[in-house]
Design a protein around this motif. Structure first.
Motif, mmCIF file in Angstrom:
data_model
loop_
_atom_site.group_PDB
_atom_site.id
_atom_site.type_symbol
_atom_site.label_atom_id
_atom_site.label_comp_id
_atom_site.label_asym_id
_atom_site.label_seq_id
_atom_site.Cartn_x
_atom_site.Cartn_y
_atom_site.Cartn_z
ATOM 1 N N GLN A 1 30.653 -41.432 -3.796
ATOM 2 C CA GLN A 1 31.622 -42.361 -3.540
ATOM 3 C C GLN A 1 31.564 -43.177 -4.527
ATOM 4 O OE1 GLN A 1 34.404 -41.866 -2.143
ATOM 5 N NE2 GLN A 1 34.051 -39.728 -1.334
ATOM 6 N N ALA A 2 30.550 -44.290 -4.813
ATOM 7 C CA ALA A 2 30.272 -45.552 -5.445
ATOM 8 C C ALA A 2 30.056 -44.404 -6.985
ATOM 9 C CB ALA A 2 28.347 -45.280 -5.601
ATOM 10 N N TYR A 3 29.972 -43.215 -7.290
ATOM 11 C CA TYR A 3 30.568 -42.726 -8.540
ATOM 12 C C TYR A 3 31.915 -42.734 -8.861
ATOM 13 C CZ TYR A 3 25.196 -41.684 -9.263
ATOM 14 O OH TYR A 3 23.814 -41.264 -9.112
ATOM 15 N N LYS A 4 32.519 -42.639 -7.529
ATOM 16 C CA LYS A 4 34.104 -42.283 -8.322
ATOM 17 C C LYS A 4 34.805 -43.023 -8.864
ATOM 18 C CE LYS A 4 34.865 -38.563 -5.039
ATOM 19 N NZ LYS A 4 35.744 -38.667 -3.602
ATOM 20 N N SER A 5 35.011 -42.928 -9.687
ATOM 21 C CA SER A 5 35.819 -43.613 -10.799
ATOM 22 C C SER A 5 37.387 -44.247 -11.052
ATOM 23 C CB SER A 5 36.071 -43.116 -12.378
ATOM 24 O OG SER A 5 37.137 -42.552 -12.454
ATOM 25 N N SER A 6 38.018 -43.426 -9.326
ATOM 26 C CA SER A 6 38.963 -43.646 -8.916
ATOM 27 C C SER A 6 38.809 -44.435 -8.082
ATOM 28 C CB SER A 6 40.434 -42.244 -8.184
ATOM 29 O OG SER A 6 38.881 -42.049 -7.492
ATOM 30 N N HIS A 7 37.206 -45.118 -7.517
ATOM 31 C CA HIS A 7 37.673 -46.643 -6.964
ATOM 32 C C HIS A 7 37.762 -47.979 -7.505
ATOM 33 C CE1 HIS A 7 36.986 -44.948 -3.378
ATOM 34 N NE2 HIS A 7 35.521 -43.255 -3.808
ATOM 35 N N SER A 8 37.914 -48.697 -6.942
ATOM 36 C CA SER A 8 37.700 -50.320 -7.573
ATOM 37 C C SER A 8 35.885 -50.425 -7.942
ATOM 38 C CB SER A 8 37.931 -51.584 -7.390
ATOM 39 O OG SER A 8 37.700 -51.777 -5.708
ATOM 40 N N GLU A 9 35.743 -51.893 -9.356
ATOM 41 C CA GLU A 9 34.909 -51.984 -8.944
ATOM 42 C C GLU A 9 33.770 -52.337 -8.076
ATOM 43 O OE1 GLU A 9 33.947 -53.840 -12.484
ATOM 44 O OE2 GLU A 9 34.363 -52.391 -13.681
ATOM 45 N N GLU A 10 34.564 -53.073 -7.000
ATOM 46 C CA GLU A 10 33.549 -53.710 -6.407
ATOM 47 C C GLU A 10 33.439 -52.392 -5.090
ATOM 48 O OE1 GLU A 10 32.151 -55.817 -3.706
ATOM 49 O OE2 GLU A 10 32.829 -56.657 -5.433
ATOM 50 N N ASP A 11 34.629 -51.665 -5.286
ATOM 51 C CA ASP A 11 34.578 -50.315 -4.028
ATOM 52 C C ASP A 11 33.588 -49.924 -4.400
ATOM 53 O OD1 ASP A 11 36.643 -50.447 -1.987
ATOM 54 O OD2 ASP A 11 37.709 -49.825 -3.130
ATOM 55 N N ARG A 12 33.208 -49.210 -5.755
ATOM 56 C CA ARG A 12 31.662 -48.531 -5.979
ATOM 57 C C ARG A 12 30.242 -49.726 -5.493
ATOM 58 N NH1 ARG A 12 33.364 -46.673 -12.022
ATOM 59 N NH2 ARG A 12 32.267 -45.026 -11.623
ATOM 60 N N ARG A 13 30.623 -50.876 -5.791
ATOM 61 C CA ARG A 13 29.196 -51.562 -5.580
ATOM 62 C C ARG A 13 29.215 -50.771 -3.705
ATOM 63 N NH1 ARG A 13 27.378 -54.889 -9.738
ATOM 64 N NH2 ARG A 13 28.706 -55.558 -11.481
ATOM 65 N N GLN A 14 30.119 -51.101 -3.228
ATOM 66 C CA GLN A 14 30.370 -51.440 -1.680
ATOM 67 C C GLN A 14 29.733 -49.501 -1.535
ATOM 68 O OE1 GLN A 14 33.479 -52.601 0.008
ATOM 69 N NE2 GLN A 14 33.263 -54.929 -0.970
ATOM 70 N N TRP A 15 30.005 -48.801 -1.923
ATOM 71 C CA TRP A 15 29.740 -47.433 -2.022
ATOM 72 C C TRP A 15 27.877 -47.558 -1.843
ATOM 73 C CZ3 TRP A 15 31.095 -44.416 1.611
ATOM 74 C CH2 TRP A 15 33.064 -44.572 2.176
ATOM 75 N N ALA A 16 27.732 -47.967 -3.120
ATOM 76 C CA ALA A 16 25.960 -48.550 -4.050
ATOM 77 C C ALA A 16 25.332 -48.796 -2.607
ATOM 78 C CB ALA A 16 26.524 -48.179 -4.960
ATOM 79 N N LYS A 17 25.422 -49.908 -2.260
ATOM 80 C CA LYS A 17 24.972 -50.224 -1.350
ATOM 81 C C LYS A 17 25.038 -49.683 0.220
ATOM 82 C CE LYS A 17 24.146 -55.271 -2.557
ATOM 83 N NZ LYS A 17 23.066 -55.814 -2.281
ATOM 84 N N LEU A 18 25.859 -49.039 0.452
ATOM 85 C CA LEU A 18 25.438 -48.151 1.653
ATOM 86 C C LEU A 18 24.443 -46.829 1.095
ATOM 87 C CD1 LEU A 18 26.390 -48.399 3.582
ATOM 88 C CD2 LEU A 18 28.518 -46.771 3.541
ATOM 89 N N SER A 19 24.790 -46.527 0.178
ATOM 90 C CA SER A 19 23.855 -45.645 -0.677
ATOM 91 C C SER A 19 22.181 -46.259 -0.323
ATOM 92 C CB SER A 19 23.640 -44.693 -1.779
ATOM 93 O OG SER A 19 23.021 -43.987 -2.144
ATOM 94 N N LEU A 20 22.238 -47.269 -0.611
ATOM 95 C CA LEU A 20 20.974 -48.255 -0.754
ATOM 96 C C LEU A 20 20.133 -48.421 0.387
ATOM 97 C CD1 LEU A 20 21.090 -50.260 -3.391
ATOM 98 C CD2 LEU A 20 19.565 -48.669 -4.018
ATOM 99 N N LEU A 21 21.575 -48.380 1.314
ATOM 100 C CA LEU A 21 21.376 -48.649 2.465
ATOM 101 C C LEU A 21 20.506 -47.489 4.072
ATOM 102 C CD1 LEU A 21 20.462 -50.710 5.584
ATOM 103 C CD2 LEU A 21 23.275 -49.620 5.260
#
Length: 180
Positions: A44-64
């Motif tokens: 989900q973090a890699y999806k360019s259709s998401h906003s940058e903030e959403d992508r960061r939040q998905w990336a945080k979730l992946s890190l978690l």
């Protein structure tokens, strides 16, 4: 999913879940399921259709999810977790931009965390890289781990201010080329 907590979740394909559903799942699960959740959130973090903030939040979730894998460590899991952590953080810094207010997206924090994860000094790695083919398999494996843990350094260098930290990263980047 068979558990009541995930009954509202749309099937077993975690990539279709909302961020809240996936976050609850990550907090409530362990083991290999965390890897599935990590991959789904990272996708989900890699999806360019998401906003940058959403992508960061998905990336945080992946890190978690990735960091939770350390709760039940398997052999060599800390190296794998660190490698995945560093790669995703570098991707966010490179694609979405650094953010020095958040240590996950700070180039300096990533550089420091990388250096802290290395079990060999630069001098040791340099010395062992010489004639590595003749070394015992355990030493070759350790050198390979160091090569994997430092895979992002070439990208990271340009984000670091001149100084001792950047010099250490540059030196490791050069030594990395000699590792198996």
């Amino acid at each position: 999913m068979s558990g009541d907590a995930y009954r509202e979740a749309p099937g077993d394909d975690l990539s279709t879940w909302t961020r809240d559903q996936l976050q609850r799942f990550i907090h409530d699960t362990n083991g290999r399921q965390l890897e599935t959740a990590r991959v789904a959130a990272q996708g989900q973090a890699y999806k360019s259709s998401h906003s940058e903030e959403d992508r960061r939040q998905w990336a945080k979730l992946s890190l978690l999810a990735n960091r939770r894998m350390l709760d039940n460590p398997e052999p060599h899991s800390s190296m794998r977790v660190a490698r995945q952590d560093f790669a995703l953080r570098m991707w966010v810094i490179d694609r979405l931009g650094p953010d020095d207010t958040d240590p996950d997206w700070s180039p300096e924090a990533l550089a420091s965390d990388t250096l802290d994860a290395l079990t060999l000094t630069l001098a040791q790695a340099d010395r062992l890289a010489e004639g590595w083919r003749d070394r015992p398999i355990e030493q070759i494996r350790e050198l390979r781990w160091h090569k994997n843990l430092t895979a992002h350094l070439d990208q990271l260098i340009d984000y670091l201010e001149p100084g001792p930290l950047r010099q250490r990263i540059v030196a490791w980047s050069a030594t990395r080329l000699r590792l198996p």
